[in-house]
Design a protein around this motif. Structure first.
Motif, PDB file in Angstrom:
ATOM      1  N   ALA A  65      28.936  52.813  49.668  1.00 41.54           N
ATOM      2  CA  ALA A  65      29.088  51.455  50.181  1.00 41.54           C
ATOM      3  C   ALA A  65      30.323  50.770  49.599  1.00 41.54           C
ATOM      4  O   ALA A  65      30.788  49.763  50.134  1.00 41.54           O
ATOM      5  CB  ALA A  65      27.834  50.632  49.879  1.00 41.54           C
ATOM      6  N   VAL A  66      30.862  51.298  48.505  1.00 35.92           N
ATOM      7  CA  VAL A  66      32.057  50.735  47.878  1.00 35.92           C
ATOM      8  C   VAL A  66      33.274  51.421  48.483  1.00 35.92           C
ATOM      9  O   VAL A  66      33.396  52.643  48.446  1.00 35.92           O
ATOM     10  CB  VAL A  66      32.040  50.937  46.345  1.00 35.92           C
ATOM     11  N   GLN A  67      34.168  50.606  49.058  1.00 37.37           N
ATOM     12  CA  GLN A  67      35.394  51.111  49.661  1.00 37.37           C
ATOM     13  C   GLN A  67      36.530  50.159  49.308  1.00 37.37           C
ATOM     14  O   GLN A  67      36.298  48.977  49.057  1.00 37.37           O
ATOM     15  CB  GLN A  67      35.246  51.223  51.176  1.00 37.37           C
ATOM     16  N   LEU A  68      37.749  50.672  49.295  1.00 31.46           N
ATOM     17  CA  LEU A  68      38.919  49.849  49.013  1.00 31.46           C
ATOM     18  C   LEU A  68      39.728  49.667  50.290  1.00 31.46           C
ATOM     19  O   LEU A  68      39.879  50.600  51.079  1.00 31.46           O
ATOM     20  CB  LEU A  68      39.793  50.504  47.941  1.00 31.46           C
ATOM     21  N   TRP A  69      40.300  48.488  50.480  1.00 28.98           N
ATOM     22  CA  TRP A  69      41.142  48.156  51.629  1.00 28.98           C
ATOM     23  C   TRP A  69      42.511  47.823  51.070  1.00 28.98           C
ATOM     24  O   TRP A  69      42.657  46.869  50.305  1.00 28.98           O
ATOM     25  CB  TRP A  69      40.546  46.949  52.336  1.00 28.98           C
ATOM     26  N   LEU A  70      43.519  48.633  51.411  1.00 27.05           N
ATOM     27  CA  LEU A  70      44.872  48.434  50.906  1.00 27.05           C
ATOM     28  C   LEU A  70      45.828  48.293  52.078  1.00 27.05           C
ATOM     29  O   LEU A  70      45.933  49.194  52.914  1.00 27.05           O
ATOM     30  CB  LEU A  70      45.314  49.621  50.041  1.00 27.05           C
ATOM     31  N   GLN A  71      46.538  47.176  52.144  1.00 28.00           N
ATOM     32  CA  GLN A  71      47.507  46.979  53.222  1.00 28.00           C
ATOM     33  C   GLN A  71      48.828  47.624  52.830  1.00 28.00           C
ATOM     34  O   GLN A  71      49.308  47.451  51.702  1.00 28.00           O
ATOM     35  CB  GLN A  71      47.710  45.495  53.498  1.00 28.00           C
ATOM     36  N   VAL A  72      49.409  48.376  53.760  1.00 23.34           N
ATOM     37  CA  VAL A  72      50.708  49.013  53.558  1.00 23.34           C
ATOM     38  C   VAL A  72      51.646  48.565  54.673  1.00 23.34           C
ATOM     39  O   VAL A  72      51.210  48.116  55.734  1.00 23.34           O
ATOM     40  CB  VAL A  72      50.591  50.557  53.538  1.00 23.34           C
ATOM     41  N   ALA A  73      52.950  48.693  54.439  1.00 24.44           N
ATOM     42  CA  ALA A  73      53.934  48.293  55.441  1.00 24.44           C
ATOM     43  C   ALA A  73      53.987  49.282  56.600  1.00 24.44           C
ATOM     44  O   ALA A  73      54.184  48.882  57.749  1.00 24.44           O
ATOM     45  CB  ALA A  73      55.309  48.150  54.800  1.00 24.44           C
ATOM     46  N   ASP A  74      53.810  50.578  56.305  1.00 23.19           N
ATOM     47  CA  ASP A  74      53.979  51.610  57.325  1.00 23.19           C
ATOM     48  C   ASP A  74      52.980  52.734  57.054  1.00 23.19           C
ATOM     49  O   ASP A  74      53.161  53.532  56.136  1.00 23.19           O
ATOM     50  CB  ASP A  74      55.415  52.121  57.270  1.00 23.19           C
TER      51      ASP A  74
END
Length: 130
Positions: A65-74
């Protein structure tokens, strides 16, 4: 009201050194600070507007249930870079029905990480009054 000054995600990996190699070398997250010594030392990484602390040790892997959300440029560039570094690609970049480009990877303990590209025309880029 709780006045939050800072925040971070805490991970207690089953193998701290293996996780430091993953987050520090393979994902190349910059180090914010380190504390303690030896294999049980803690490392805090920059995550854009937040932090990820890898410290301590757990006998069991984290909950799915634990997940990471990481925004990247490309996302496509991230895919090529991470694949070349041997990172397990759970799913290559795909444009989702909601307009984001998402790619899924997994850390050594199985924590799912989504790398998200926000296209130029996506509503998340819209700022009222700008």
């Amino acid at each position: 009201m709780v006045h939050v000054l800072s925040s971070r995600v805490l991970l207690r990996p089953t193998d701290p050194e293996r996780s430091r190699v993953f987050y520090g070398d393979r994902l190349a997250l910059p180090v914010y600070r380190e504390f303690g010594t030896g294999v049980e030392r803690g490392t805090v990484y920059f995550l854009g507007g937040g932090f990820l602390e890898v410290s301590g040790r757990s006998d069991t892997p984290p909950s799915p249930a634990v997940q990471l959300w990481l925004q990247v440029a490309d996302a496509a560039s991230a895919h090529e870079e991470l694949r070349a570094k041997g990172v397990e690609i759970v799913r290559p970049p795909l444009k989702e029905p909601w307009g984001l480009v998402e790619m899924w990877i997994s850390d050594p303990d199985g924590t799912r990480i989504v790398l998200v590209e926000v296209p130029e025309d996506h509503p998340l880029r819209y700022r009222p009054g700008m």
